[in-house]
Motif scaffolding. Structure first.
Motif, PDB file in Angstrom:
ATOM      1  N   VAL A   1       0.992  -1.533   0.341  1.00  0.00           N
ATOM      2  CA  VAL A   1      -0.220  -0.405   0.180  1.00  0.00           C
ATOM      3  C   VAL A   1       1.307   1.089   0.107  1.00  0.00           C
ATOM      4  O   VAL A   1       0.889   2.303  -0.791  1.00  0.00           O
ATOM      5  CB  VAL A   1      -0.806  -0.045   1.238  1.00  0.00           C
ATOM      6  CG1 VAL A   1      -1.649   1.528   1.629  1.00  0.00           C
ATOM      7  CG2 VAL A   1      -2.137  -1.313   0.457  1.00  0.00           C
ATOM      8  N   ALA A   2       1.725   1.653   0.510  1.00  0.00           N
ATOM      9  CA  ALA A   2       2.460   2.500   1.189  1.00  0.00           C
ATOM     10  C   ALA A   2       3.787   2.595  -0.692  1.00  0.00           C
ATOM     11  O   ALA A   2       4.265   3.959  -0.543  1.00  0.00           O
ATOM     12  CB  ALA A   2       4.218   2.282   2.047  1.00  0.00           C
ATOM     13  N   LEU A   3       3.802   1.669  -0.882  1.00  0.00           N
ATOM     14  CA  LEU A   3       4.927   1.787  -2.058  1.00  0.00           C
ATOM     15  C   LEU A   3       3.531   1.645  -3.470  1.00  0.00           C
ATOM     16  O   LEU A   3       3.994   3.181  -4.544  1.00  0.00           O
ATOM     17  CB  LEU A   3       5.225   1.052  -2.625  1.00  0.00           C
ATOM     18  CG  LEU A   3       6.587   0.343  -1.815  1.00  0.00           C
ATOM     19  CD1 LEU A   3       6.993  -1.579  -2.120  1.00  0.00           C
ATOM     20  CD2 LEU A   3       7.975   0.890  -2.335  1.00  0.00           C
ATOM     21  N   ALA A   4       2.320   1.656  -3.440  1.00  0.00           N
ATOM     22  CA  ALA A   4       1.303   2.180  -4.414  1.00  0.00           C
ATOM     23  C   ALA A   4       1.710   3.326  -4.049  1.00  0.00           C
ATOM     24  O   ALA A   4       1.144   3.875  -4.982  1.00  0.00           O
ATOM     25  CB  ALA A   4      -0.037   1.466  -4.203  1.00  0.00           C
ATOM     26  N   GLU A   5       1.238   4.034  -2.888  1.00  0.00           N
ATOM     27  CA  GLU A   5       1.281   5.028  -2.577  1.00  0.00           C
ATOM     28  C   GLU A   5       2.466   6.873  -2.797  1.00  0.00           C
ATOM     29  O   GLU A   5       2.050   7.696  -3.031  1.00  0.00           O
ATOM     30  CB  GLU A   5      -0.140   5.863  -0.802  1.00  0.00           C
ATOM     31  CG  GLU A   5      -0.982   5.195  -0.455  1.00  0.00           C
ATOM     32  CD  GLU A   5      -1.883   5.481  -0.018  1.00  0.00           C
ATOM     33  OE1 GLU A   5      -1.177   6.325   1.008  1.00  0.00           O
ATOM     34  OE2 GLU A   5      -2.927   4.435   0.710  1.00  0.00           O
ATOM     35  N   SER A   6       2.950   5.749  -2.788  1.00  0.00           N
ATOM     36  CA  SER A   6       4.597   6.626  -3.432  1.00  0.00           C
ATOM     37  C   SER A   6       4.426   6.656  -4.585  1.00  0.00           C
ATOM     38  O   SER A   6       6.200   6.843  -5.080  1.00  0.00           O
ATOM     39  CB  SER A   6       5.876   6.061  -2.273  1.00  0.00           C
ATOM     40  OG  SER A   6       5.444   5.675  -0.793  1.00  0.00           O
ATOM     41  N   GLY A   7       3.955   5.993  -5.525  1.00  0.00           N
ATOM     42  CA  GLY A   7       4.081   6.543  -7.202  1.00  0.00           C
ATOM     43  C   GLY A   7       4.866   5.006  -7.904  1.00  0.00           C
ATOM     44  O   GLY A   7       4.903   5.097  -8.826  1.00  0.00           O
ATOM     45  N   ALA A   8       4.936   3.626  -6.867  1.00  0.00           N
ATOM     46  CA  ALA A   8       5.660   3.184  -7.841  1.00  0.00           C
ATOM     47  C   ALA A   8       4.266   1.535  -8.180  1.00  0.00           C
ATOM     48  O   ALA A   8       3.688   1.923  -7.606  1.00  0.00           O
ATOM     49  CB  ALA A   8       6.465   2.601  -6.729  1.00  0.00           C
ATOM     50  N   LEU A   9       4.643   0.786  -9.074  1.00  0.00           N
ATOM     51  CA  LEU A   9       3.656  -0.128  -9.290  1.00  0.00           C
ATOM     52  C   LEU A   9       4.460  -1.440  -8.342  1.00  0.00           C
ATOM     53  O   LEU A   9       5.921  -2.313  -8.685  1.00  0.00           O
ATOM     54  CB  LEU A   9       4.277  -0.767 -10.406  1.00  0.00           C
ATOM     55  CG  LEU A   9       2.895  -1.860 -10.973  1.00  0.00           C
ATOM     56  CD1 LEU A   9       1.497  -1.962 -11.061  1.00  0.00           C
ATOM     57  CD2 LEU A   9       3.703  -2.068 -12.272  1.00  0.00           C
ATOM     58  N   ALA A  10       3.924  -1.971  -7.052  1.00  0.00           N
ATOM     59  CA  ALA A  10       4.140  -2.764  -6.235  1.00  0.00           C
ATOM     60  C   ALA A  10       3.855  -3.840  -6.537  1.00  0.00           C
ATOM     61  O   ALA A  10       2.274  -4.366  -6.509  1.00  0.00           O
ATOM     62  CB  ALA A  10       4.064  -2.038  -4.770  1.00  0.00           C
TER      63      ALA A  10
END
Length: 199
Positions: free
Chosen positions: A23-32
């Motif tokens: 979740v944190a990565l997705a909200e930081s602009g990554a495809l997690a």
């Protein structure tokens, strides 16, 4: 590999708090995406090693054939971010580990397991974090390690109660605490930007 603007960042999904990092990565602009098999390491631009139980994680990495492929990817420059147990996994040396406990390595540091105490001594604290704007970072410390010592190539990014709790060496980042449990995703954003820079 993905376009630099939207890097693919895996979360090692053998054990630990995988979902919160996704979740944190997705909200930081990554495809997690979760990573469980060696072949999946070729499909990512960066990797998060989550919190959990470091001895269990080490054993599972061996059982699933992940330990050597992880070491090879880190040596070849894959950006990695380890939190709590993940910090232990990227340490070159550990104190208070089991005799058979192995690490991936990547950071010239000695880390002490469970240094801040047992589960019932867990706490949340504001941590001044170099390179992160907007004031202190909220960190959750759960049976957290701390860094006993570092080599000359290691940059200390944060301290708490006089102990080193965040470091960076090249493209490897590590924190004693869990920023993914607070809703404050600035450390994840820092890591995603590290991945973009390599890409």
């Amino acid at each position: 590999m993905s376009p630099v603007s939207t890097p693919v960042v895996g979360v090692l999904a053998l054990q630990g708090d995988v979902r919160e990092h996704l979740v944190a990565l997705a909200e930081s602009g990554a495809l997690a995406r979760p990573v469980r098999r060696p072949e999946e390491l070729a499909e990512i631009d960066g990797l998060v090693i989550p919190g959990g139980e470091s001895t269990t994680m080490s054993k599972l990495a061996v059982i699933f054939g992940m330990l050597e492929p992880l070491r090879e990817r880190v040596r070849s420059g894959l950006p990695v971010y380890g939190t709590c147990a993940g910090m232990i996994m990227v340490a070159d040396k550990i104190l208070d580990g089991r005799e058979d406990q192995e690490t991936i390595g990547g950071v010239d540091m000695i880390v002490r397991r469970n240094a801040f105490g047992r589960q019932n001594e867990s706490f949340e604290a504001a941590v001044d974090f170099a390179g992160v704007e907007g004031g202190p970072v909220d960190g959750v410390f759960i049976r957290a390690p701390w860094v006993e010592s570092t080599g000359g190539a290691v940059e200390v990014l944060a301290r708490h109660r006089g102990h080193t709790v965040a470091v960076r060496q090249g493209d490897v980042l590590a924190t004693s605490f869990h920023p993914e449990l607070t809703g404050d995703h600035r450390v994840h954003a820092l890591f995603v930007n590290m991945v973009r820079a390599v890409g």
